[in-house]
Design a protein around this motif. Structure first.
Motif, PDB file in Angstrom:
ATOM      1  N   ASP A 122       0.835  -1.194   0.000  1.00 29.83           N
ATOM      2  CA  ASP A 122       0.000   0.000   0.000  1.00 29.83           C
ATOM      3  C   ASP A 122       0.873   1.248   0.000  1.00 29.83           C
ATOM      4  OD1 ASP A 122      -2.188   1.648   0.158  1.00 29.83           O
ATOM      5  OD2 ASP A 122      -2.552   1.310   2.292  1.00 29.83           O
ATOM      6  N   LEU A 123       0.429   2.272  -0.733  1.00 26.19           N
ATOM      7  CA  LEU A 123       1.069   3.587  -0.676  1.00 26.19           C
ATOM      8  C   LEU A 123       0.376   4.404   0.409  1.00 26.19           C
ATOM      9  CD1 LEU A 123       1.583   4.505  -4.457  1.00 26.19           C
ATOM     10  CD2 LEU A 123       3.321   3.809  -2.787  1.00 26.19           C
ATOM     11  N   GLU A 142      13.947  14.088  -4.484  1.00 25.58           N
ATOM     12  CA  GLU A 142      13.543  13.936  -3.092  1.00 25.58           C
ATOM     13  C   GLU A 142      12.566  12.763  -2.988  1.00 25.58           C
ATOM     14  OE1 GLU A 142      14.625  15.539  -0.429  1.00 25.58           O
ATOM     15  OE2 GLU A 142      16.007  16.750  -1.630  1.00 25.58           O
ATOM     16  N   VAL A 143      12.987  11.705  -2.307  1.00 27.00           N
ATOM     17  CA  VAL A 143      12.155  10.503  -2.169  1.00 27.00           C
ATOM     18  C   VAL A 143      12.116  10.101  -0.703  1.00 27.00           C
ATOM     19  CG1 VAL A 143      11.870   8.078  -2.769  1.00 27.00           C
ATOM     20  CG2 VAL A 143      12.665   9.698  -4.499  1.00 27.00           C
ATOM     21  N   ASP A 144      10.939   9.856  -0.196  1.00 26.21           N
ATOM     22  CA  ASP A 144      10.756   9.409   1.187  1.00 26.21           C
ATOM     23  C   ASP A 144      10.823   7.879   1.202  1.00 26.21           C
ATOM     24  OD1 ASP A 144      10.025   8.937   3.803  1.00 26.21           O
ATOM     25  OD2 ASP A 144       8.300  10.305   3.778  1.00 26.21           O
ATOM     26  N   THR A 196       6.006   6.078  -0.958  1.00 24.40           N
ATOM     27  CA  THR A 196       6.510   6.000  -2.322  1.00 24.40           C
ATOM     28  C   THR A 196       6.785   4.542  -2.690  1.00 24.40           C
ATOM     29  OG1 THR A 196       8.832   6.164  -1.636  1.00 24.40           O
ATOM     30  CG2 THR A 196       7.655   8.246  -2.063  1.00 24.40           C
ATOM     31  N   PRO A 197       6.814   4.206  -3.988  1.00 25.22           N
ATOM     32  CA  PRO A 197       7.183   2.845  -4.375  1.00 25.22           C
ATOM     33  C   PRO A 197       8.552   2.434  -3.827  1.00 25.22           C
ATOM     34  CG  PRO A 197       6.167   3.956  -6.235  1.00 25.22           C
ATOM     35  CD  PRO A 197       6.349   4.998  -5.158  1.00 25.22           C
ATOM     36  N   GLU A 198       9.489   3.370  -3.788  1.00 26.90           N
ATOM     37  CA  GLU A 198      10.811   3.027  -3.254  1.00 26.90           C
ATOM     38  C   GLU A 198      10.728   2.661  -1.776  1.00 26.90           C
ATOM     39  OE1 GLU A 198      15.363   4.823  -3.068  1.00 26.90           O
ATOM     40  OE2 GLU A 198      13.892   5.657  -4.461  1.00 26.90           O
ATOM     41  N   ALA A 199       9.916   3.366  -1.026  1.00 26.44           N
ATOM     42  CA  ALA A 199       9.740   3.032   0.387  1.00 26.44           C
ATOM     43  C   ALA A 199       9.173   1.620   0.539  1.00 26.44           C
ATOM     44  CB  ALA A 199       8.822   4.047   1.049  1.00 26.44           C
ATOM     45  N   VAL A 200       8.182   1.273  -0.279  1.00 25.03           N
ATOM     46  CA  VAL A 200       7.606  -0.068  -0.219  1.00 25.03           C
ATOM     47  C   VAL A 200       8.649  -1.107  -0.602  1.00 25.03           C
ATOM     48  CG1 VAL A 200       5.823  -1.579  -1.172  1.00 25.03           C
ATOM     49  CG2 VAL A 200       5.279   0.818  -0.640  1.00 25.03           C
ATOM     50  N   GLU A 251      15.227  -0.249 -11.737  1.00 31.14           N
ATOM     51  CA  GLU A 251      14.126  -1.116 -11.313  1.00 31.14           C
ATOM     52  C   GLU A 251      14.311  -1.598  -9.882  1.00 31.14           C
ATOM     53  OE1 GLU A 251      14.240  -4.140 -14.282  1.00 31.14           O
ATOM     54  OE2 GLU A 251      12.990  -3.022 -15.712  1.00 31.14           O
ATOM     55  N   ARG A 252      15.560  -1.618  -9.423  1.00 30.83           N
ATOM     56  CA  ARG A 252      15.883  -2.032  -8.050  1.00 30.83           C
ATOM     57  C   ARG A 252      16.253  -0.839  -7.176  1.00 30.83           C
ATOM     58  NH1 ARG A 252      16.150  -5.327 -11.844  1.00 30.83           N
ATOM     59  NH2 ARG A 252      15.782  -7.575 -11.563  1.00 30.83           N
ATOM     60  N   PHE A 253      15.944   0.364  -7.675  1.00 29.10           N
ATOM     61  CA  PHE A 253      16.141   1.615  -6.944  1.00 29.10           C
ATOM     62  C   PHE A 253      17.610   1.838  -6.602  1.00 29.10           C
ATOM     63  CE2 PHE A 253      11.760   0.348  -6.403  1.00 29.10           C
ATOM     64  CZ  PHE A 253      11.103   1.493  -6.817  1.00 29.10           C
ATOM     65  N   VAL A 254      18.468   1.560  -7.577  1.00 35.54           N
ATOM     66  CA  VAL A 254      19.901   1.834  -7.497  1.00 35.54           C
ATOM     67  C   VAL A 254      20.245   2.794  -8.627  1.00 35.54           C
ATOM     68  CG1 VAL A 254      22.223   0.866  -7.695  1.00 35.54           C
ATOM     69  CG2 VAL A 254      20.434  -0.403  -6.460  1.00 35.54           C
ATOM     70  N   THR A 255      20.973   3.850  -8.322  1.00 36.02           N
ATOM     71  CA  THR A 255      21.402   4.828  -9.320  1.00 36.02           C
ATOM     72  C   THR A 255      22.831   4.538  -9.741  1.00 36.02           C
ATOM     73  OG1 THR A 255      19.965   6.528  -8.362  1.00 36.02           O
ATOM     74  CG2 THR A 255      21.757   7.285  -9.781  1.00 36.02           C
TER      75      THR A 255
END
Length: 550
Positions: free
Chosen positions: A68-69, A89-91, A109-113, A231-235
């Motif tokens: 859930d978001l 800026e991402v929470d 955020t999707p990254e938080a999930v 896709e794995r939230f790595v830059t």
């Protein structure tokens, strides 16, 4: 009760009952943008734990894992300090609730999930037996300490193919690390396509250190890696090292090389800050990597170890390189020597040379013995050793200077975060001790797994008294002694888990006993993934497995 998660979670409360995850458990997504996360989570659980889930649905179901978001109950958690490599800026604050009714993972955020699902992956893997995992009912609220949590990977001295880099990205994601800084260029090789300078890959990429094969990443390879990482939230952050470490450039384009005493083009030295062709080269290179590494807000310009270059010329080059990066719409990060140029607010200075140990060396008058070191002599031409000693002396003022100019510090001290240090303790697998004697740069004292976690970034960074002065934490693995994928993973694991602990967990100096207990079950996933990890004798890997099996 120890929650077997690395990095340590911010807050956890157990309820005293259990909840089973097995083939009847579905993943329910309450927001469509979470569907891909749910699918990757299902694949990862099967790989790590051997648990196959029932599938992904958007229809509520009993005894499910629900995503859930929401920011409910998360406002009490502290926001992260530092800066993000993607400039967004991402929470990442999130919650996990395991009850008799099911499991809920939420965040704003999707990254938080995704971060919450990473914790759940570890919990399921620790308890998995015969395709099912019986989890303790608990509630976790978690948040990162730093925004920049990374690894610098040397692909110049040893070229690592796309599949190897993907494996490293998977390791980073498992420990909530979000930056892979690729050291793409050095004396030994050039690893990225620059369309206007094709000889960089035709000639400069041809080899690596010693007789190792060379290689480079095509533009298509970079697109693939950037997508896989994001896709794995790595830059992915590109580094083009200059004005030094440029022998591969000079082999490719001798006209860019400094003139030798005899007036011919040499293959060692530094790029000339006052040469028009050199400045065009820098502009083309920065433009090309900025265009390829689309998710990175930063371009790393190196700036380190420009041996023999006058200070004024080095500062002039760095200033022009920084201006070029900013003209191409990116921000600047560089090794700590760029503090001697015109850095300022918004620029990141990567701290790696530790003034305490350097000052001790200076006070002891032992720079002479450093120059005479057999280990250094095997790696560095004799004429370069006095220049190396001089550079170490200059480095003592870098971080105070950077802070005074308003720059932000990225924490990468050699003693704590260089993962190419030799392993100090023995392995529980006697066959690994031969590798232990070979892998790891011998110029560094060997380090135990414990030494990599019993420290705090704030305490170890000079002249810093607040997390607000730090961008984050980044480890580095240099590949002089790494001949291939297995050697690389032998240095990365279990150490990379400790990097995640230092970058994410807001607990200060880690308690070794607690950390070892949390880390021990993680070998299950490493073995199932086929990762070549070092079996440190300081952790009861087999004992923990026996307890879980019981």
């Amino acid at each position: 009760m120890t929650i077997p998660v690395v990095p340590a979670v911010h807050r956890a409360v157990t309820h005293g009952a259990t909840r089973t995850v097995d083939a009847t458990t579905a993943v329910v997504v309450l927001a469509p943008e979470l569907a891909d996360l749910a699918k990757r989570f299902s694949v990862d659980i099967a790989l790590d734990a051997g648990v196959t889930l029932a599938g992904v649905t958007d229809q509520p179901a009993d005894a499910s894992i629900t995503l859930d978001l929401s920011d409910g109950q998360l406002a009490e958690l502290p926001p992260a300090s530092g800066v993000r490599a993607d400039g967004v800026e991402v929470d990442e604050r999130h919650g996990i609730e395991i009850t008799s009714d099911g499991i809920r993972v939420w965040g704003p955020t999707p990254e938080a999930v995704h971060r919450g699902l990473t914790t759940l992956r570890q919990l399921i893997t620790e308890r998995a037996v015969d395709g099912a995992a019986v989890l303790d009912q608990l509630r976790i609220l978690d948040a990162p300490r730093f925004s920049w949590r990374g690894l610098s990977l040397d692909v110049a001295r040893t070229f690592h193919d796309v599949e190897t880099v993907r494996r490293v990205i998977d390791m980073l994601s498992l420990y909530k690390l979000n930056v892979l800084h690729l050291h793409l260029t050095d004396d030994q090789g050039w690893r990225v396509e620059i369309p206007d300078w094709p000889l960089l890959t035709e000639v400069g990429a041809a080899g690596a250190i010693g007789d190792r094969p060379g290689g480079f990443y095509s533009t298509a390879d970079v697109v693939s890696l950037v997508r896989y990482a994001s896709e794995r939230f790595v830059t992915l952050v590109p580094e083009v090292d200059m004005p030094g470490h440029t022998s591969a450039v000079f082999r490719s384009y001798p006209r860019l090389a400094p003139a030798t005493a005899e007036g011919s083009a040499g293959t060692v030295g530094n790029l000339n800050p006052d040469d028009a062709t050199t400045l065009r080269f820098v502009d083309d290179v920065v433009g090309a990597v900025a265009a390829q590494f689309t998710t990175s807000a930063y371009v790393h310009i190196g700036g380190d170890e420009a041996f023999g270059m006058p200070d004024e010329a080095h500062a002039r080059f760095v200033d022009r390189a920084m201006d070029t990066v900013k003209r191409h719409g990116r921000r600047v990060v560089g090794w700590q020597e760029i503090a001697r140029a015109g850095v300022g607010p918004g620029d990141l200075v990567q701290y790696w040379m530790e003034p305490t140990s350097i000052q001790s060396t200076l006070d002891a008058g032992s720079l002479g013995s450093m120059v005479d070191s057999d280990v250094l002599a095997s790696m560095v031409p004799p004429e370069m050793l006095p220049l190396l000693a001089e550079a170490l002396g200059k480095s003592i003022d870098d971080i105070p200077t950077a802070l005074a100019k308003g720059a932000t510090i990225l924490v990468s001290p050699t003693t704590r975060l260089y993962l190419d240090r030799p392993h100090a303790e023995s392995s529980t697998d006697i066959e690994q001790d031969e590798s232990r004697a070979r892998i790891g740069l011998q110029v560094y004292p060997a380090a135990t797994l414990r030494e990599f976690v019993e420290w705090d970034p704030l305490d170890e960074t000079p002249m810093v008294d607040s997390d607000a002065q730090l961008a984050g934490v980044e480890a580095a693995v240099w590949c002089e002694t790494v001949s291939g994928r297995d050697d690389l993973e032998f240095l990365l694991l279990p150490r990379l888990a400790g990097v995640g602990e230092k970058a994410w967990a807001a607990i200060g100096a880690t308690s070794w006993d607690d950390y070892a207990d949390r880390l021990a079950p993680h070998s299950t996933a490493w073995d199932r993934r086929g990762w070549a990890w070092f079996r440190s004798s300081l952790v009861a890997w087999e004992l923990k497995g026996a307890e879980l099996g019981a």
